[in-house]
Structure formats: structure tokens, C-alpha cells
Write an enzyme that holds these catalytic residues in place. Structure first.
Site, PDB file in Angstrom:
ATOM      1  N   ARG A 139      -2.830 -22.622  55.727  1.00 39.24           N
ATOM      2  CA  ARG A 139      -2.524 -23.537  54.611  1.00 39.24           C
ATOM      3  C   ARG A 139      -1.014 -23.643  54.362  1.00 39.24           C
ATOM      4  O   ARG A 139      -0.571 -23.794  53.221  1.00 39.24           O
ATOM      5  CB  ARG A 139      -3.224 -23.114  53.310  1.00 39.24           C
ATOM      6  CG  ARG A 139      -4.685 -22.777  53.468  1.00 39.24           C
ATOM      7  CD  ARG A 139      -5.478 -23.897  54.062  1.00 39.24           C
ATOM      8  NE  ARG A 139      -6.874 -23.526  54.275  1.00 39.24           N
ATOM      9  CZ  ARG A 139      -7.742 -24.288  54.929  1.00 39.24           C
ATOM     10  NH1 ARG A 139      -7.365 -25.439  55.445  1.00 39.24           N
ATOM     11  NH2 ARG A 139      -8.979 -23.907  55.081  1.00 39.24           N
ATOM     12  N   ASN A 185      -6.606 -13.173  55.258  1.00 40.82           N
ATOM     13  CA  ASN A 185      -7.507 -13.072  56.414  1.00 40.82           C
ATOM     14  C   ASN A 185      -6.712 -12.261  57.438  1.00 40.82           C
ATOM     15  O   ASN A 185      -6.126 -12.789  58.366  1.00 40.82           O
ATOM     16  CB  ASN A 185      -7.847 -14.450  56.968  1.00 40.82           C
ATOM     17  CG  ASN A 185      -8.626 -15.271  55.941  1.00 40.82           C
ATOM     18  OD1 ASN A 185      -9.530 -14.753  55.287  1.00 40.82           O
ATOM     19  ND2 ASN A 185      -8.266 -16.530  55.777  1.00 40.82           N
ATOM     20  N   LYS A 262      -8.865  -8.798  51.063  1.00 41.80           N
ATOM     21  CA  LYS A 262      -9.947  -9.782  50.973  1.00 41.80           C
ATOM     22  C   LYS A 262     -11.100  -9.168  51.743  1.00 41.80           C
ATOM     23  O   LYS A 262     -11.045  -9.044  52.964  1.00 41.80           O
ATOM     24  CB  LYS A 262      -9.492 -11.093  51.609  1.00 41.80           C
ATOM     25  CG  LYS A 262     -10.599 -12.136  51.776  1.00 41.80           C
ATOM     26  CD  LYS A 262     -10.036 -13.462  52.298  1.00 41.80           C
ATOM     27  CE  LYS A 262     -11.141 -14.484  52.535  1.00 41.80           C
ATOM     28  NZ  LYS A 262     -10.612 -15.799  52.959  1.00 41.80           N
ATOM     29  N   GLU A 266     -15.979 -14.760  52.727  1.00 45.40           N
ATOM     30  CA  GLU A 266     -15.801 -15.751  53.798  1.00 45.40           C
ATOM     31  C   GLU A 266     -15.803 -15.098  55.178  1.00 45.40           C
ATOM     32  O   GLU A 266     -14.936 -15.353  56.005  1.00 45.40           O
ATOM     33  CB  GLU A 266     -14.503 -16.534  53.589  1.00 45.40           C
ATOM     34  CG  GLU A 266     -14.552 -17.444  52.370  1.00 45.40           C
ATOM     35  CD  GLU A 266     -13.377 -18.409  52.265  1.00 45.40           C
ATOM     36  OE1 GLU A 266     -12.280 -18.065  52.725  1.00 45.40           O
ATOM     37  OE2 GLU A 266     -13.589 -19.507  51.705  1.00 45.40           O
ATOM     38  N   ARG A 299      -9.290  -8.677  45.961  1.00 42.13           N
ATOM     39  CA  ARG A 299      -9.582 -10.062  45.574  1.00 42.13           C
ATOM     40  C   ARG A 299     -11.032 -10.261  45.150  1.00 42.13           C
ATOM     41  O   ARG A 299     -11.956  -9.696  45.748  1.00 42.13           O
ATOM     42  CB  ARG A 299      -9.245 -11.019  46.716  1.00 42.13           C
ATOM     43  CG  ARG A 299      -7.756 -11.022  47.007  1.00 42.13           C
ATOM     44  CD  ARG A 299      -7.443 -11.929  48.149  1.00 42.13           C
ATOM     45  NE  ARG A 299      -7.131 -13.283  47.785  1.00 42.13           N
ATOM     46  CZ  ARG A 299      -7.676 -14.350  48.340  1.00 42.13           C
ATOM     47  NH1 ARG A 299      -8.631 -14.254  49.234  1.00 42.13           N
ATOM     48  NH2 ARG A 299      -7.287 -15.550  47.988  1.00 42.13           N
ATOM     49  N   ARG A 310     -21.976 -21.678  43.688  1.00 39.74           N
ATOM     50  CA  ARG A 310     -20.838 -20.861  44.131  1.00 39.74           C
ATOM     51  C   ARG A 310     -19.948 -20.435  42.964  1.00 39.74           C
ATOM     52  O   ARG A 310     -19.379 -19.342  42.970  1.00 39.74           O
ATOM     53  CB  ARG A 310     -20.039 -21.678  45.151  1.00 39.74           C
ATOM     54  CG  ARG A 310     -18.727 -21.063  45.539  1.00 39.74           C
ATOM     55  CD  ARG A 310     -18.075 -21.842  46.657  1.00 39.74           C
ATOM     56  NE  ARG A 310     -16.670 -21.497  46.783  1.00 39.74           N
ATOM     57  CZ  ARG A 310     -15.830 -22.062  47.633  1.00 39.74           C
ATOM     58  NH1 ARG A 310     -16.264 -23.025  48.430  1.00 39.74           N
ATOM     59  NH2 ARG A 310     -14.566 -21.697  47.701  1.00 39.74           N
ATOM     60  N   LYS A 334      -8.626 -15.840  41.327  1.00 43.66           N
ATOM     61  CA  LYS A 334      -8.063 -17.197  41.383  1.00 43.66           C
ATOM     62  C   LYS A 334      -8.201 -17.863  40.015  1.00 43.66           C
ATOM     63  O   LYS A 334      -9.151 -17.581  39.280  1.00 43.66           O
ATOM     64  CB  LYS A 334      -8.790 -18.032  42.432  1.00 43.66           C
ATOM     65  CG  LYS A 334      -8.471 -17.611  43.858  1.00 43.66           C
ATOM     66  CD  LYS A 334      -9.055 -18.593  44.878  1.00 43.66           C
ATOM     67  CE  LYS A 334      -8.751 -18.113  46.287  1.00 43.66           C
ATOM     68  NZ  LYS A 334      -9.210 -19.046  47.330  1.00 43.66           N
ATOM     69  N   ASP A 339     -12.169 -22.669  43.708  1.00 44.57           N
ATOM     70  CA  ASP A 339     -11.128 -22.463  44.716  1.00 44.57           C
ATOM     71  C   ASP A 339      -9.920 -23.374  44.526  1.00 44.57           C
ATOM     72  O   ASP A 339      -9.859 -24.411  45.149  1.00 44.57           O
ATOM     73  CB  ASP A 339     -11.731 -22.722  46.111  1.00 44.57           C
ATOM     74  CG  ASP A 339     -10.794 -22.333  47.227  1.00 44.57           C
ATOM     75  OD1 ASP A 339      -9.744 -21.761  46.946  1.00 44.57           O
ATOM     76  OD2 ASP A 339     -11.139 -22.597  48.392  1.00 44.57           O
ATOM     77  N   GLU A 361      -4.336 -15.275  40.296  1.00 47.13           N
ATOM     78  CA  GLU A 361      -3.789 -15.728  41.573  1.00 47.13           C
ATOM     79  C   GLU A 361      -3.700 -17.249  41.524  1.00 47.13           C
ATOM     80  O   GLU A 361      -4.695 -17.931  41.286  1.00 47.13           O
ATOM     81  CB  GLU A 361      -4.703 -15.294  42.727  1.00 47.13           C
ATOM     82  CG  GLU A 361      -4.276 -15.837  44.094  1.00 47.13           C
ATOM     83  CD  GLU A 361      -5.176 -15.389  45.261  1.00 47.13           C
ATOM     84  OE1 GLU A 361      -5.936 -14.397  45.103  1.00 47.13           O
ATOM     85  OE2 GLU A 361      -5.135 -16.033  46.312  1.00 47.13           O
ATOM     86  N   GLU A 367      -2.613 -26.766  49.156  1.00 43.02           N
ATOM     87  CA  GLU A 367      -3.779 -26.994  50.016  1.00 43.02           C
ATOM     88  C   GLU A 367      -4.620 -28.170  49.532  1.00 43.02           C
ATOM     89  O   GLU A 367      -5.046 -28.999  50.327  1.00 43.02           O
ATOM     90  CB  GLU A 367      -4.636 -25.724  50.054  1.00 43.02           C
ATOM     91  CG  GLU A 367      -5.927 -25.901  50.850  1.00 43.02           C
ATOM     92  CD  GLU A 367      -6.778 -24.643  50.908  1.00 43.02           C
ATOM     93  OE1 GLU A 367      -6.358 -23.593  50.378  1.00 43.02           O
ATOM     94  OE2 GLU A 367      -7.877 -24.718  51.500  1.00 43.02           O
ATOM     95  N   TRP A 531     -19.962 -25.825  51.702  1.00 48.71           N
ATOM     96  CA  TRP A 531     -18.662 -26.211  52.239  1.00 48.71           C
ATOM     97  C   TRP A 531     -18.560 -27.729  52.363  1.00 48.71           C
ATOM     98  O   TRP A 531     -17.627 -28.244  52.969  1.00 48.71           O
ATOM     99  CB  TRP A 531     -18.397 -25.541  53.606  1.00 48.71           C
ATOM    100  CG  TRP A 531     -17.960 -24.112  53.470  1.00 48.71           C
ATOM    101  CD1 TRP A 531     -17.621 -23.480  52.314  1.00 48.71           C
ATOM    102  CD2 TRP A 531     -17.813 -23.138  54.508  1.00 48.71           C
ATOM    103  NE1 TRP A 531     -17.268 -22.177  52.562  1.00 48.71           N
ATOM    104  CE2 TRP A 531     -17.385 -21.931  53.901  1.00 48.71           C
ATOM    105  CE3 TRP A 531     -18.011 -23.143  55.898  1.00 48.71           C
ATOM    106  CZ2 TRP A 531     -17.140 -20.754  54.622  1.00 48.71           C
ATOM    107  CZ3 TRP A 531     -17.757 -21.981  56.620  1.00 48.71           C
ATOM    108  CH2 TRP A 531     -17.331 -20.798  55.987  1.00 48.71           C
TER     109      TRP A 531
HETATM  110  C1  BDP Z   1      -9.379 -21.130  50.617  1.00 48.78           C
HETATM  111  C2  BDP Z   1      -8.637 -21.507  51.854  1.00 48.78           C
HETATM  112  C3  BDP Z   1      -8.729 -20.462  52.929  1.00 48.78           C
HETATM  113  C4  BDP Z   1      -8.401 -19.096  52.355  1.00 48.78           C
HETATM  114  C5  BDP Z   1      -9.265 -18.812  51.165  1.00 48.78           C
HETATM  115  C6  BDP Z   1      -8.870 -17.534  50.448  1.00 48.78           C
HETATM  116  O1  BDP Z   1      -9.150 -22.728  52.335  1.00 48.78           O
HETATM  117  O2  BDP Z   1      -7.848 -20.825  53.954  1.00 48.78           O
HETATM  118  O3  BDP Z   1      -8.563 -18.112  53.321  1.00 48.78           O
HETATM  119  O4  BDP Z   1      -9.137 -19.828  50.213  1.00 48.78           O
HETATM  120  O5  BDP Z   1      -8.242 -17.637  49.403  1.00 48.78           O
HETATM  121  O6  BDP Z   1      -8.887 -21.960  49.604  1.00 48.78           O
HETATM  122  O7  BDP Z   1      -9.167 -16.440  50.914  1.00 48.78           O
END
Ligand code: BDP
Length: 693
Positions: A139, A185, A262, A266, A299, A310, A334, A339, A361, A367, A531
């Protein structure tokens, strides 16, 4: 109390004479007047930095003496400081440095200098870089990583060191005191001896500016890097592996800040893979770094495809764990429950976790707000979240107060921003995206600062005296540049909300081009529902919006009263969250008296018209801006304007298939067809600027 208004200095600066490529950020050099600095006779890098900054940036009375005093004072908190025209006093060396930057900033922006104390709202003010070891940035829209690169990855060059130093200085000037160097990640590689060598080099460059180094870690590192059979947080061999890894890190970086994790999110590995909880995982790592004074930022961005809504999942997962975390764990949440969307209500976890330190956060990188193309000043969005009242401990329990230690007595407080920095010459791709880096720092320092004040300050520091022909007077510059461009900035985020996801719509962008353009139809066959946009907008003949009321997913009940009832009733739910909480018929009667469909169409149109207005405002600002940055911003606004029309056309034509209602006459008719937009699927973006030489 003595108030001294420092004159707004127009002439005599050197900045008007040099090319403005944006690399100097808000720290453009000015011809300094001589100053004598009296500082403690201590061999300290931070104090040396503070002295140097004063000497190269002093705009006050020539020949003045400024005293830097390290003196304990109970009224000063964390790295706060006490400021007067002639002195900076603090408990810590960092505090002195921040006081010096504040003094210089006030001189440059002509702000009144009142004697007094400035304390940071949050103890830790961190940038999170989503940078990968191969140099790519998840991103990221401003080029490759400033920390990592694919070729000769681990060789530290002079150029690397210079860039890291410039980066650290920019952070220090706005009070940022920590950087997480790699993506959440996380690659296990980051903990290898080779990479830790480079981490040390980065930490050495950041330290003179008081910026601590942190790393994101992959929970399964003991398996992937250490060759163990498990990463179970309760397994003694796993604990031992982390302990020896921590020892190795602290040998290289004695003031290492800690880990960001994290996990079980995901597809990332986590404690749940071993039947353990988030608390088990976080506490194990917290115990490992505790002897060194380290922190774990864990996180709360978790959701799985199984659950129906979600938006509810993080709360359901973390509230039962309240009180179970060590005091050196901070749960990182967040701003919104889904998101980083252009607008979300605040996450219900704020205030609901009462015995756990929680840190907001924010996403500085755009993004979902137009990447490096759209002009989006994000401080109003963060201000909106920070000032939201959670009611969790009575009225006035704002998100800010629930996280900064005023409502609950957490051992630590922090705020994180996902960085928008890359190797582009101007660091952030869009010249105005620098304002978001700046604003994040200023808000983390003082969460009640107004977006407008931050915008004005940033504009002065970034554009004053930038044109070949300086403004006739300060009043002229204020009227023709500062005021209209501040207004533009303040309106910019709402314009994007309007032309992309108004009235509580969210997550309806296409993922083909990384969440940039419209995609209410988007969803390749087999893609998990949560998604894809149709899951979020739920458009059908009977209406649009996600039903999160008590009779729907009941996400409203995660909010404290009176919010739960207010959000639950479409008559009292704020229009800006209406389709977040409600599925309503297309002809639903709005507070304005219009139908929902008409209101929606007017929002989309208003967003488009706004961007056109931004273009005009910017064109009129031309005499006050250097040619390079003027042209770059003008080009981006042109692209944004076309893309805004695509958003409007795409969403209105797509939703019209369900509403079967006419586009109101007051709305500019579509210039694209839905079919073409679906096939096209990629709004234009200008070519990338050349990389920094
Ligand atoms: C999402 C993004 C992804 C991130 C994820 C995160 O698309 O790339 O890895 O959040 O915050 O918004 O872990």
C-alpha cells in the site's frame, strides 16, 4: 504570561531562490540569524542535535541567548517541555529537542509564543512502515522502501544513512519518537542475523533524533527461521527461541522499542493455530522483552470469513480478553471497525477495553483515499475519530481520552500511523500527502489540535516564499494563498467521501487496481464474500446498506448507550453513517425531505463539483507556488477530477439498476456507460515521477 508575536518574515529567506522539489518537506532551510546556545555540559547526541537546529534555524532576535535546561519538573510529562522565548526546559533530552523544534516552528509561522508547558498526549508516537525486505511497500504510493532494497540489500551506503537521517529529523520535528521498520505482514527474514545488522545501522541513524526502532514480527518465526516444530506460545522451546532472539536484537540495538504483531489475521499465523488466545501470544512476547523495557503492540485487526458481520469480529474477540494482557502490551486498534475506509464510525473497541492499553492506528498512506493521485488531507478524519464520544465511562469519554490514559490508567499510551513514505524525491508521492505525515505527528503530540491549525501551519512551512516572485505582503499571501488552500485541504477528504462512498457506504472500491477506483460490482468468481463490495452495500431492489441494527447483525449493540439506540434508529442515526448501520428502501425519506436515492446522487455530484472547485482554487494559487510543485499538484488534480466522475458515474449507474429511479435533474448526467466502466476497471494514473537520484 508574556505573549510575543513573532513577525511573519517574508523577505530575506533563501528558500525562494532554490529549486523546490519537496524533499525538504516542512523543514525548508531559512537564512538564520546568530544565536548563542547555552546547554548542559553533557556529551549527548540529542543535545548536540538540538543546538545545531537552533543555530541553523534561528529566526529570532540576532545575538539572542537560548538556554537548554534539563531539570525535573512534575508538571512536565513524558517528553514534554516548558518553553519561553529564551529557554527550553525538559525532563528528557528528547523533550529539549522537541521544544527547540516548537520554538523554531513558531518563529517561522509567526505564531504567538506564550511561556508554558507542552506535553504530548501519547507516550509513544509511532510510524508503521509496511515495507518488505525486498524493497516493495505494501500500500505504498511513493516509490520503494527507504529502508530495504532488493539488490545488495544489506550493504549500507552513505546515501542510505543520509536519507535515514533526514527521515529521522523530519519525524523528530513533529514529535514522532518511534518507527516500525517493516510490514505487519512480516517476513521472518527480518529477524535473521543478516537483516538485524541493517536494523542496527538504521537504529543508529534514527537515534540522534530520538526515534526508537521497532520491528514487526511473524508469529511463526521460531518455525520458519528457527527450525522448531511449533510456534506455540506456551512451548518452552519457543519461549527460549524468542528470548535468545530478543537478546541478539538488544545486543545490536540497546534501546530497541519492541515488537508489532499481526497474528491470526488475514492468513497470518498466530496463537490460535495452537488453540491459544491473543493474550497468550502477546503475553509471551511481552515477557520476553520486559527485561529490556520493550513493548508489544498487538493488532486487533482480526476477522475471518465465517462470521456474518466483519465489523463485529474484533470486538467479539478482544473484549473477553480485557484485563488478561501484560501491562507492556498495547492493543493496536484501527480507527474504524472494518478497515481504514474513507469514513467509518469509530471502532467500538475504543473505551470498551478498560483494563488494557489500547492505541489508535490510523492510515497515513492513502490506500482507500486515492493513493498518490487524490488530494486528501486526513487530519479531519482522524480528528473526527479522536473526538468521537464513546460514552464508555460517561459523557466525554472520547476515543482520545480513552486511549491517552485520562479515562483509564494504562501503563502505556501510544498512537500509530501507517506511513506514506517512500523513495520518491518528495517522500510521499503527492506534495500534499506530506501534510498527512505532518498532521499525524502533530495530532499524536496533541490530540486536540484542530485540523485547520495544522493545515495552516503546514502550508506556511511548506510553501511560504516558494514562488519566484514573493508575495507583496503577508496579508496578500494569507488572502490569496493561505486561506483558500487551507479551505481546499479541509474540504478534500469529505469530497472523496462524497464521490466514492457517501452516507455510510464503504468498501465498494475495485481491488483490481489496489483499492483505487470504483467497483460496486467487483468480485471475481470464488472470491470470499467479505472481500467483495456487494457484501458491504447489499444493494437490491428493496434498498441499499448493511443492516447492523438490533434486528440485523446487531453491531449497534457493541456501542455504549446512547449511541446504540441512536445508531439503531434511522431517524436518529447521523446521515453520514446511515448506510453503515441500515438497509433502507431507495425511496426512504431523508431528514432533508429528499428520497435516499436523490440524496445519494446529490452527494456523488457534490464530490465531483468540489474537485473541480479545487482545481480552480489551485490554479489561482499559481503565483504563490514554485513552478515544479504547482505543476505536479495541478496535474494530479486534473486526473483526480476525471476519476471522480468515473466514481460518480459507476456508482450511480450501478445502483440505478436496483433503484430504477431517475438521476435527479440537478445532477450532472453520466458521461460513461456502466458497461464501459466495468470493462475499463482501471482509472488513469499519471506516470510515476523519476526516482530520487
Ligand atoms: C488492509 C490492507 C492490507 C493490510 C491490512 C492490515 O489492504 O494490505 O495488510 O489492512 O492492516 O487495509 O493488516
Amino acid at each position: 504570561m508574556k505573549n510575543i508575536l513573532l513577525s511573519f518574515c517574508f523577505l530575506g529567506t533563501v528558500s525562494g531562490l532554490r529549486a523546490e522539489d519537496g524533499h525538504q518537506l516542512w523543514l525548508r532551510p531559512h537564512a538564520a540569524t546568530p544565536v548563542t546556545v547555552v546547554a548542559p555540559a553533557k556529551n549527548s547526541v540529542l543535545l548536540a542535535t538540538a543546538r545545531q537546529e537552533l543555530q541553523q534555524g534561528w529566526q529570532g532576535r540576532a545575538g539572542a541567548t537560548v538556554t537548554l535546561a534539563l531539570k525535573k519538573d512534575k508538571a512536565i510529562r513524558y517528553d514534554g517541555f516548558r518553553l519561553s522565548t529564551q529557554s527550553v526546559q525538559a525532563n528528557t533530552e528528547r523533550g529539549i529537542l522537541y521544544g527547540v523544534y516548537e520554538l523554531l516552528r513558531r518563529q517561522q509561522t509567526g505564531q504567538a509564543l506564550a511561556d508554558g508547558i507542552s506535553n504530548p498526549s501519547y507516550e509513544h508516537r509511532l510510524l508503521n512502515h509496511w515495507d518488505n525486505p525486498d524493497g516493495s511497500v505494501e500500500r505504498g504510493y511513493a516509490g520503494q522502501s527507504i529502508f530495504w532494497r532488493k539488490d545488495s540489500a544489506l550493504v549500507v551506503t552513505k546515501r542510505d544513512q543520509k536519507l535515514w537521517q533526514e527521515y529521522a529529523r523530519a519525524n523528530a520535528s513533529i514529535g514522532i519518537n518511534g518507527s516500525v521498520l517493516n510490514n505487519v505482514n512480516a517476513s521472518p527474514l527480518i529477524l535473521s542475523a543478516e537483516y538485524l545488522g541493517r536494523v542496527k545501522a538504521i537504529a543508529d541513524a534514527l537515534r540522534p533524533y530520538g526515534v526508537k526502532t521497532y520491528l514487526s514480527v511473524k508469529f511463526s518465526s521460531p518455525v520458519l527461521l528457527g527450525g522448531l516444530k511449533t510456534a506455540d506460545p506456551l512451548d518452552p522451546a519457543v519461549i527460549k527461541w524468542w528470548q535468545s532472539k530478543a537478546k541478539e536484537i538488544y545486543q545490536q540495538v540497546p534501546d530497541f522499542g519492541g515488537f508489532l504483531v499481526k497474528a491470526s489475521s488475514e492468513g497470518q499465523p498466530g496463537p490460535q493455530d495452537y488453540g491459544r488466545t491473543h493474550a497468550d501470544g502477546a503475553n509471551m512476547l511481552a515477557d520476553v522483552v520486559r527485561p529490556y523495557g520493550g513493548l508489544v503492540m498487538w493488532r486487533a485487526f482480526v476477522y475471518s470469513p465465517s462470521d456474518k458481520d466483519r465489523a463485529k469480529q474484533a470486538y467479539n474477540e478482544f473484549v473477553p480478553l480485557d484485563g488478561k494482557f501484560r501491562d507492556n502490551v498495547i492493543v493496536q486498534v484501527k480507527n474504524g471497525p472494518v478497515d481504514f475506509q474513507p469514513r467509518e464510525p469509530f471502532s467500538p473497541l475504543f473505551g470498551a477495553l478498560k483494563k488494557t492499553a489500547v492505541m489508535p492506528e490510523f492510515q497515513i498512506t492513502q490506500e482507500y483515499l486515492g493513493h498518490e493521485i487524490d488530494l486528501a488531507y486526513l487530519a479531519p478524519m482522524w480528528e473526527e475519530c479522536l473526538q468521537s464520544d464513546t460514552y464508555q465511562a460517561g459523557p466525554g469519554s472520547t476515543v482520545a481520552r480513552c486511549t491517552d490514559g485520562s479515562v483509564y490508567r494504562q501503563a502505556h499510551s501510544a498512537m500509530a500511523g501507517v506511513s506514506n513514505v517512500g523513495l520518491d524525491t518528495n517522500w510521499t508521492g503527492h506534495d500534499f500527502a506530506q501534510a498527512n505525515w505532518y498532521a499525524f505527528g502533530r495530532l499524536a503530540w496533541n490530540s486536540s489540535t484542530k485540523s485547520a491549525q495544522i493545515a495552516e501551519e503546514w502550508l506556511k512551512l511548506t510553501f511560504q516564499n516558494a514562488a519566484a516572485q514573493p508575495a507583496a505582503s503577508a496579508a496578500d499571501w494569507n488572502a490569496k494563498f493561505l486561506t483558500p488552500v487551507t479551505q481546499l485541504m479541509l474540504a478534500s477528504r469529505e469530497a472523496i467521501v462524497d464521490y466514492s462512498m457517501p452516507m455510510g457506504l464503504h468498501h465498494i472500491m475495485s481491488a483490481t487496481h489496489g483499492h483505487y477506483g470504483p467497483g460496486p460490482w467487483w468480485g471475481p468468481p470464488g472470491m470470499r464474500a467479505d472481500w467483495t463490495p456487494p457484501y458491504y452495500h447489499q444493494a437490491a431492489a428493496n434498498g441499499v446498506g448493511f443492516d447492523r441494527t438490533k434486528t440485523g447483525s446487531d453491531a449497534v449493540s457493541q456501542y455504549h448507550e446512547p449511541l446504540a439506540s441512536q445508531f439503531n434508529d434511522p431517524a436518529t442515526c447521523p446521515d453520514q453513517y446511515l448506510l453503515w448501520f441500515h438497509h433502507l428502501p431507495w425511496d426512504f425519506k431523508m431528514k432533508s425531505g429528499r428520497t435516499l436515492w436523490d440524496e445519494l446522487a446529490l452527494h456523488y455530484d457534490r464530490g465531483v463539483q468540489q474537485v473541480r472547485q479545487f482545481q480552480r482554487t489551485w490554479d489561482q494559487a499559481q503565483p504563490y507556488v514554485d513552478a515544479e510543485r504547482f505543476g505536479a499538484v495541478q496535474n494530479k488534480l486534473r486526473t483526480q477530477s476525471g476519476n471522480a466522475v468515473m466514481w460518480k458515474d459507476a456508482c450511480l449507474l450501478y445502483f440505478q439498476q436496483f433503484s430504477r429511479m431517475p438521476i435527479p435533474a440537478a445532477v450532472e448526467p453520466p458521461m460513461h456507460t456502466l458497461e464501459a466502466l466495468i470493462i475499463y476497471d482501471t482509472p488513469p494514473r499519471p506516470p510515476r515521477p523519476a526516482r530520487q537520484p
